[in-house]
Design a protein around this motif. Sequence first.
Motif, PDB file in Angstrom:
ATOM      1  N   GLY A  64     -19.398  18.808  60.409  1.00  0.00           N
ATOM      2  CA  GLY A  64     -18.265  19.377  60.219  1.00  0.00           C
ATOM      3  C   GLY A  64     -17.718  19.971  61.429  1.00  0.00           C
ATOM      4  O   GLY A  64     -16.654  20.212  61.446  1.00  0.00           O
ATOM      5  N   ARG A  65     -18.574  20.789  62.274  1.00  0.00           N
ATOM      6  CA  ARG A  65     -17.938  21.461  63.326  1.00  0.00           C
ATOM      7  C   ARG A  65     -17.340  20.638  64.193  1.00  0.00           C
ATOM      8  O   ARG A  65     -16.467  20.977  64.828  1.00  0.00           O
ATOM      9  N   GLU A  66     -17.931  19.236  64.706  1.00  0.00           N
ATOM     10  CA  GLU A  66     -17.615  18.445  65.798  1.00  0.00           C
ATOM     11  C   GLU A  66     -16.152  17.838  65.272  1.00  0.00           C
ATOM     12  O   GLU A  66     -15.271  17.678  65.991  1.00  0.00           O
ATOM     13  N   GLY A  67     -16.100  17.688  63.908  1.00  0.00           N
ATOM     14  CA  GLY A  67     -14.618  17.027  63.216  1.00  0.00           C
ATOM     15  C   GLY A  67     -14.360  15.761  63.509  1.00  0.00           C
ATOM     16  O   GLY A  67     -13.109  15.508  62.895  1.00  0.00           O
ATOM     17  N   GLU A 118     -14.847   8.422  70.326  1.00  0.00           N
ATOM     18  CA  GLU A 118     -13.920   7.850  71.207  1.00  0.00           C
ATOM     19  C   GLU A 118     -14.504   6.525  71.430  1.00  0.00           C
ATOM     20  O   GLU A 118     -13.230   5.556  71.667  1.00  0.00           O
ATOM     21  N   GLU A 119     -15.546   6.108  71.068  1.00  0.00           N
ATOM     22  CA  GLU A 119     -15.641   4.604  71.359  1.00  0.00           C
ATOM     23  C   GLU A 119     -15.272   3.600  69.886  1.00  0.00           C
ATOM     24  O   GLU A 119     -15.376   2.434  70.179  1.00  0.00           O
ATOM     25  N   MET A 120     -15.163   4.378  68.836  1.00  0.00           N
ATOM     26  CA  MET A 120     -15.048   3.728  67.751  1.00  0.00           C
ATOM     27  C   MET A 120     -13.393   3.564  67.345  1.00  0.00           C
ATOM     28  O   MET A 120     -12.668   4.500  67.455  1.00  0.00           O
ATOM     29  N   VAL A 121     -13.358   2.583  66.517  1.00  0.00           N
ATOM     30  CA  VAL A 121     -11.799   2.290  65.939  1.00  0.00           C
ATOM     31  C   VAL A 121     -11.706   3.372  64.891  1.00  0.00           C
ATOM     32  O   VAL A 121     -12.547   3.871  64.263  1.00  0.00           O
ATOM     33  N   PRO A 122     -10.252   4.083  64.462  1.00  0.00           N
ATOM     34  CA  PRO A 122     -10.245   4.713  63.368  1.00  0.00           C
ATOM     35  C   PRO A 122     -10.546   3.986  62.061  1.00  0.00           C
ATOM     36  O   PRO A 122     -10.026   2.849  62.039  1.00  0.00           O
ATOM     37  N   GLY A 123     -11.533   4.596  61.346  1.00  0.00           N
ATOM     38  CA  GLY A 123     -11.815   3.811  60.119  1.00  0.00           C
ATOM     39  C   GLY A 123     -13.021   3.361  60.440  1.00  0.00           C
ATOM     40  O   GLY A 123     -13.751   2.821  59.147  1.00  0.00           O
ATOM     41  N   ASP A 142     -26.856  18.256  71.564  1.00  0.00           N
ATOM     42  CA  ASP A 142     -26.919  16.705  71.794  1.00  0.00           C
ATOM     43  C   ASP A 142     -26.316  15.983  70.749  1.00  0.00           C
ATOM     44  O   ASP A 142     -25.341  14.910  70.748  1.00  0.00           O
ATOM     45  N   PHE A 143     -26.323  16.297  69.326  1.00  0.00           N
ATOM     46  CA  PHE A 143     -25.869  15.923  68.389  1.00  0.00           C
ATOM     47  C   PHE A 143     -24.072  15.800  68.242  1.00  0.00           C
ATOM     48  O   PHE A 143     -23.481  14.622  67.903  1.00  0.00           O
ATOM     49  N   SER A 144     -23.689  17.044  68.706  1.00  0.00           N
ATOM     50  CA  SER A 144     -22.310  17.214  68.983  1.00  0.00           C
ATOM     51  C   SER A 144     -21.792  16.320  70.101  1.00  0.00           C
ATOM     52  O   SER A 144     -20.922  15.520  69.825  1.00  0.00           O
ATOM     53  N   VAL A 145     -22.453  16.068  71.186  1.00  0.00           N
ATOM     54  CA  VAL A 145     -22.065  15.360  72.185  1.00  0.00           C
ATOM     55  C   VAL A 145     -22.080  13.781  71.775  1.00  0.00           C
ATOM     56  O   VAL A 145     -21.312  12.967  71.881  1.00  0.00           O
ATOM     57  N   PHE A 146     -23.058  13.304  71.108  1.00  0.00           N
ATOM     58  CA  PHE A 146     -23.126  12.268  70.422  1.00  0.00           C
ATOM     59  C   PHE A 146     -22.089  11.766  69.678  1.00  0.00           C
ATOM     60  O   PHE A 146     -21.383  10.496  69.717  1.00  0.00           O
ATOM     61  N   LEU A 147     -21.712  12.602  68.903  1.00  0.00           N
ATOM     62  CA  LEU A 147     -20.575  12.384  67.763  1.00  0.00           C
ATOM     63  C   LEU A 147     -19.350  12.352  68.480  1.00  0.00           C
ATOM     64  O   LEU A 147     -18.457  11.357  68.139  1.00  0.00           O
TER      65      LEU A 147
END
Length: 341
Positions: free
Chosen positions: A250-253, A205-210, A195-200
């Motif tokens: 860390g794993r999701e990256g 994808e929804e957030m701007v870089p930074g 669940d946490f990996s899917v959330f991240l």
Amino acid sequence: MEVVEVLHMNGGIGETSYACNSSLQGKVISMTKPITAEAIFNLCSTTTLPKSLGIADLGCASGPNTLSVVSDLINLIRTKYGETGCPSPEFKVFLNDLPGNDFNTIFRSLPDLYKKLRQDDPGKDSGPCFIFGVPGSFYGRLFPSQSLHFVHSSYSLHYLSRVPEGVEGIKGNIYMAKTSPPSIFKAYLEQFERDFSVFLKSCSEEMVPGGRMILTLLSRRSQDPSSKELDTFNLPTYTPSPSEIKTVIGREGSFNIDKLETFEINWNPEDKPGNDKSDKLRGANIVAKYMRAVAEPLLVDHFGEALMEEVFWRYREILTNCMSKEETKYTNVIVSMTRRK
């Protein structure tokens, strides 16, 4: 159990509503304000200041905490923009929770929020604020690509998307207990990691870089995830340790961890050292009420409404005994992250 259908806080503004029994969550939000402010200021200092800024509060619930979060975030951003000499941006604020959430109470409170935002804007030159309700699970996409600059979530991510597979047939415990077989612990941890990996991934994808994100959730200090408090019903919750949270991030990256801290809060947010027996009884009643505001919809779905008065009367008695004998605290973790560029 279809968590999306039944997981929500008690709505309305009645005696057992979340709106009237969320002082604990409000205190947690207050305790984390310095880290939230630091994340906002870093966002405004290290990225090109946009004219239109997207904010999401995930798992917003309803009641005073919801709109105080919105007000605080907007005022922090206004302050930072003012320090740079830039005009305040327009705000797009997305309030998210599952479809059963009491969005109507939130919407009825918006005129008071808009009034407060005008009063808090001495120069009267801030951009407009647009507020949207977004029903749906944050374990999946909710927003357009790169539409969010800041994401906030408090006391939501310890709820799982579902009860882990394979635990429904295990009788005798509402949750993970000392007597649970190792497979139960493994199933809950793996469900949290998924669940946490899917959330991240969805948020990245929804957030701007930074972009910045602040997450606060129930946690634990030890590596032992077992609970001794409840019996006979499998809850769709998991309180991860800080190391488990770090591992998944860390794993999701997609994110860099800027800060990760644990802190404690009394079960009764009004508790003070030296409180006597009558104070403990009153405290147990406060805790039972806010637990009812949070857990009752899940329990009603499983056991039926007729038992609720008896359940929470007994729960209050258990709390009174427990709180009179030992120090009762929740462990929390707050994570401040930056979306990688």
